[in-house]
Design a protein around this motif. Structure first.
Motif: not given
Ligand code: C5P
Length: 215
Positions: A44, A2, A40
């Motif tokens: 994410d 991530k 978003r």
């Protein structure tokens, strides 16, 4: 992996609403779609996200701290309170340049033949205020221009002193579901192909993640 894991990202999105009286105001055609898509995309990518939003018709993104703001002054206050807890600030909101100085506490009555006069006064520049803080987060700005996009956007990046500026043509972006953007940073201009705002948001996040200081 991530790309924004462990980062705390603060965003503004949507229009502001500048009251004229308790039931009327001045606003603009920002839908909030780009800012919400970016919120978003940051979530994410693993970031902890705070979204400060003007009035929009969009659903609140899940698992994002959400703060509603009306006027530019209230958005500015909310941002200044939240910003110390964040590493990145992305200003997507279409903040009104001016507010009504002589807003009425009571609903204005129509008096035939006597139109009221609204006096405007300048709103604070939220992005410039944050970028000027002594321990400013990494700041990202947006520029929506109708003409001479890249020249205006480059000037704006320098004036507001932000390392990353996202430029788009206002008449294509406002309210639309897709967007054609150019990223401006110290290395120059990076045009992205036309894509939907979700894809554009992911591309912005990827570029931004690569610019953040390693911790
Ligand atoms: O100067 P201009 O309004 O075109 O700059 C746009 C950028 O500055 C956007 O990132 C917008 O969110 C931000 N901005 C702001 N506060 C204002 C005006 C613009 O944060 N009062």
């Amino acid at each position: 992996a991530k790309t924004l894991a462990g980062r705390r990202v603060l965003l503004t999105a949507g229009p502001t609403f500048e009251p004229i009286d308790p039931v009327r105001g001045i606003t603009n055609l920002s839908s909030g779609k780009m800012g919400y898509a970016l919120a978003r995309a940051c979530r994410d990518a693993g970031a902890e996200v705070t979204l400060i939003s003007g009035p929009t018709a969009l659903p609140r993104p899940a698992e994002v701290h959400f703060i509603a703001a009306g006027s530019a002054l209230s958005m500015h206050a909310a941002v200044m309170e939240a910003v110390p807890h964040h590493d990145v600030f992305i200003a997507v909101a279409a903040v009104a340049d001016y507010r009504v100085a002589n807003a009425s506490a009571e609903k204005l009555k129509k008096t035939p033949g006597q139109a009221p006069t609204l006096t405007l006064t300048e709103n604070p520049d939220i992005l410039a205020s944050v970028a000027a803080l002594p321990s400013a987060p990494f700041c990202v700005g947006f520029a929506a221009e109708s003409h001479n996009l890249l020249a205006h956007a480059q000037a704006k990046r320098e004036r507001k002193r932000v390392p990353l500026l996202v430029a788009n043509l206002a008449q294509h972006a406002m309210g639309a579901d897709d967007n054609e953007i150019v990223l401006l940073d110290d290395h120059g201009q990076h045009p992205l192909p036309r894509m939907d705002k979700t894809g554009a948001a992911r591309a912005i996040v990827a570029h931004l993640a690569g610019m953040l200081p390693i911790r």
